[in-house]
Design an enzyme around this catalytic site. Structure first.
Site, PDB file in Angstrom:
ATOM      1  N   ALA A  77       0.809  -1.214   0.000  1.00 55.77           N
ATOM      2  CA  ALA A  77       0.000   0.000   0.000  1.00 55.77           C
ATOM      3  C   ALA A  77       0.848   1.273   0.000  1.00 55.77           C
ATOM      4  CB  ALA A  77      -0.947  -0.003   1.196  1.00 55.77           C
ATOM      5  N   THR A  78       2.049   1.210   0.563  1.00 58.81           N
ATOM      6  CA  THR A  78       2.910   2.396   0.529  1.00 58.81           C
ATOM      7  C   THR A  78       3.189   2.781  -0.927  1.00 58.81           C
ATOM      8  OG1 THR A  78       3.929   1.807   2.633  1.00 58.81           O
ATOM      9  CG2 THR A  78       5.158   3.331   1.221  1.00 58.81           C
ATOM     10  N   ASN A 157      -6.209   3.251  10.330  1.00 62.10           N
ATOM     11  CA  ASN A 157      -5.482   2.096  10.859  1.00 62.10           C
ATOM     12  C   ASN A 157      -5.264   2.149  12.368  1.00 62.10           C
ATOM     13  OD1 ASN A 157      -3.863   4.242   9.493  1.00 62.10           O
ATOM     14  ND2 ASN A 157      -2.214   3.313  10.665  1.00 62.10           N
ATOM     15  N   GLN A 185      -6.789  -0.949   5.225  1.00 59.92           N
ATOM     16  CA  GLN A 185      -7.346  -1.506   6.473  1.00 59.92           C
ATOM     17  C   GLN A 185      -8.786  -1.982   6.303  1.00 59.92           C
ATOM     18  OE1 GLN A 185      -5.972  -2.330   9.274  1.00 59.92           O
ATOM     19  NE2 GLN A 185      -3.979  -1.367   9.028  1.00 59.92           N
ATOM     20  N   SER A 205      -3.196  -3.628   0.463  1.00 60.20           N
ATOM     21  CA  SER A 205      -1.958  -4.225   0.967  1.00 60.20           C
ATOM     22  C   SER A 205      -2.178  -5.704   1.275  1.00 60.20           C
ATOM     23  CB  SER A 205      -1.519  -3.498   2.241  1.00 60.20           C
ATOM     24  OG  SER A 205      -0.460  -4.195   2.849  1.00 60.20           O
ATOM     25  N   HIS A 207      -0.392  -7.837   3.173  1.00 60.08           N
ATOM     26  CA  HIS A 207      -0.148  -8.369   4.517  1.00 60.08           C
ATOM     27  C   HIS A 207      -1.175  -7.886   5.539  1.00 60.08           C
ATOM     28  CE1 HIS A 207       1.984  -4.941   6.641  1.00 60.08           C
ATOM     29  NE2 HIS A 207       2.140  -4.530   5.392  1.00 60.08           N
ATOM     30  N   CYS A 332       4.566   1.843  12.255  1.00 60.71           N
ATOM     31  CA  CYS A 332       5.640   2.569  11.574  1.00 60.71           C
ATOM     32  C   CYS A 332       6.186   3.708  12.405  1.00 60.71           C
ATOM     33  CB  CYS A 332       5.132   3.133  10.256  1.00 60.71           C
ATOM     34  SG  CYS A 332       3.815   2.185   9.576  1.00 60.71           S
TER      35      CYS A 332
HETATM   36  C1  PLP Z   1      -0.271  -0.844   6.547  1.00 66.64           C
HETATM   37  C2  PLP Z   1      -0.821   0.355   5.898  1.00 66.64           C
HETATM   38  C3  PLP Z   1      -0.138   0.955   4.830  1.00 66.64           C
HETATM   39  C4  PLP Z   1       1.190   0.463   4.333  1.00 66.64           C
HETATM   40  O1  PLP Z   1       1.034  -0.740   3.657  1.00 66.64           O
HETATM   41  P1  PLP Z   1       2.316  -1.590   3.195  1.00 66.64           P
HETATM   42  O2  PLP Z   1       1.733  -2.668   2.348  1.00 66.64           O
HETATM   43  O3  PLP Z   1       2.941  -2.101   4.457  1.00 66.64           O
HETATM   44  O4  PLP Z   1       3.204  -0.689   2.442  1.00 66.64           O
HETATM   45  C5  PLP Z   1      -0.721   2.063   4.241  1.00 66.64           C
HETATM   46  N1  PLP Z   1      -1.892   2.546   4.681  1.00 66.64           N
HETATM   47  C6  PLP Z   1      -2.571   1.995   5.703  1.00 66.64           C
HETATM   48  C7  PLP Z   1      -3.860   2.588   6.132  1.00 66.64           C
HETATM   49  C8  PLP Z   1      -2.045   0.884   6.341  1.00 66.64           C
HETATM   50  O5  PLP Z   1      -2.707   0.358   7.368  1.00 66.64           O
END
Ligand code: PLP
Length: 397
Positions: A77-78, A157, A185, A205, A207, A332
């Site tokens: 998601a990043t 999140n 999320q 994302s 994971h 993070c």
């Molecule tokens: C975890 C998260 C991200 C980052 O996702 P990654 O796949 O770890 O890069 C971005 N936005 C939200 C709202 C998240 O919970």
């Protein structure tokens, strides 16, 4: 539910990451060694990999109610957020384009916005109310003639607060502005799709939904508003030129499988997890005084509980809780000893911000684990509160 690994520590941090579902893992395994081909190759091995990628694409698009060709694979998601936000901003050809977001977004949205601000783009970051919400009207009022993008997350999140994104997307549609949502999320926790809405871009994302880390997707729906997205990564022209690089076939297969599981099982999983969360909060409220729920309890993800234990420092609570894995702030930024930017944006009293911790529940959480965690939290909070009241008593004259 199959729980292949057990631990003496109770995992209540599903918002930070989820374990890979064993069914996802099993779907992935052939694509490491036996079916290892490059999905772009024309021969036998490439075709097998390519077909697996296209099946995964249709599993994602089935859940999200978009076209398979709308799915762009990313590393998570990043990257999806960066691609959406910078990709739109850098593809428009008007002087000083204006972009809108809101204050409780993940850093993976806020930081691209500040980079663009430094590059000369106009940026508005909308304030949230004390429950962490914004209203569609706030967005409507912020839109200017040069606004090109609005980015508002589907659900937060840290608090689980759900945003009125359907209505916000409609406001954007009426104004001809591209709408992006970070849905990482929300997907797998509440019904989410881009089918009949006006959502142009959505970040996912792996994971966060029981697929591995390092895989994600950006849903890119073609429209008159959104003709082009400048890539972040140039190269072989994969993913319709939006994201070059050899596809991570096993992870993509896992991501597809994870979406298929969500499509089939969310209607069962959602009430189960919500009952666990509600029971957790109810038990704590009965046994402890001065506990506050942060976030919008009438618009909230079913699996998140962000609680303030007034009178104690949540950072200390996390350290003292040996057998419960939870977190303060987001994973993070949790290493910084400052309260989360989300709670700060909600303008909670400072004491409440420092006293807050997030517990999040998921596919492998059991009723017994919730009860054990409550016991441990009650014991620890009482100990910490007693300690701090004695130290206050001792230090007073
Ligand atoms: C975890 C998260 C991200 C980052 O996702 P990654 O796949 O770890 O890069 C971005 N936005 C939200 C709202 C998240 O919970």
């Amino acid at each position: 539910m199959t729980t292949p690994f057990t631990s003496s520590v109770i995992y209540l941090d599903y918002c930070a990451t989820t374990p890979t579902d064993i069914r996802v893992l099993e779907a992935m395994l052939p694509y490491f060694a036996r079916d290892f081909g490059n999905a772009a190759s024309q021969h036998h091995f490439g075709r097998i990999a390519g077909e697996a990628v296209e099946l995964a694409r249709s599993q994602v698009s089935g859940l999200l109610k978009c076209l398979p060709s709308d799915v762009v694979w990313t590393s998570g998601a990043t990257e999806s957020n960066n691609l959406a936000i910078k990709g739109v901003a850098r593809s428009v050809e008007i002087p000083r384009p204006h972009l809108i977001t809101q204050a409780t977004e993940h850093k993976a949205v806020l930081d691209p916005f500040s980079s663009l601000h430094n590059e000369g783009f106009e940026v508005t970051v909308l304030d949230v109310d004390s429950r962490g919400r914004i209203e569609p009207e706030n967005v409507r009022r912020a839109i200017r003639p040069n606004t090109v993008l609005v980015s508002v997350m589907t659900a937060n999140n840290e608090t689980g607060t759900i945003f009125p994104i359907k209505e916000i997307a409609r406001v954007c549609e009426e104004s001809g502005v591209v709408f992006h949502t970070d849905a990482s999320q929300a997907v797998g926790k509440i019904p989410f799709d881009v089918g009949n809405g006006n959502i142009d871009l959505a970040s996912l994302s792996g994971h966060k939904l029981y697929a591995p880390k390092g895989i994600g997707a950006l849903i890119v729906r073609k429209s008159k508003k959104l003709r082009r997205l400048n890539p972040l990564i140039d190269g072989g022209g994969h993913e319709r030129g939006m994201r070059s690089g050899t596809l991570n076939v096993p992870a993509i297969v896992g991501f597809g499988k994870a979406c298929e599981i969500v499509a089939k099982e969310l209607f069962l999983e959602r009430p189960r997890v919500e009952a666990l969360r509600n029971n957790f909060e109810a038990l704590l409220m009965v046994r402890l005084s001065d506990v506050r729920i942060n976030g919008d309890t009438s618009h909230r993800l079913p699996n998140v509980s962000n609680l303030a234990f007034l009178g104690i420092d949540a950072e200390g609570l996390m350290i003292a809780l040996d057998r419960v894995a939870a977190s303060t702030g987001s994973a993070c930024t949790a290493s910084l000893l400052e309260p989360s930017h989300v709670l700060r944006a909600m303008n909670l009293p400072e004491e409440q911000q420092f006293a807050s911790a997030r517990f999040s529940f998921g596919r492998q959480t059991t009723v017994g684990e919730v009860e054990e965690a409550v016991d441990e939290i009650v014991r620890t909070v009482n100990t910490l509160r007693n300690l701090s009241s004695t130290s206050v008593a001792q230090s007073s004259p």
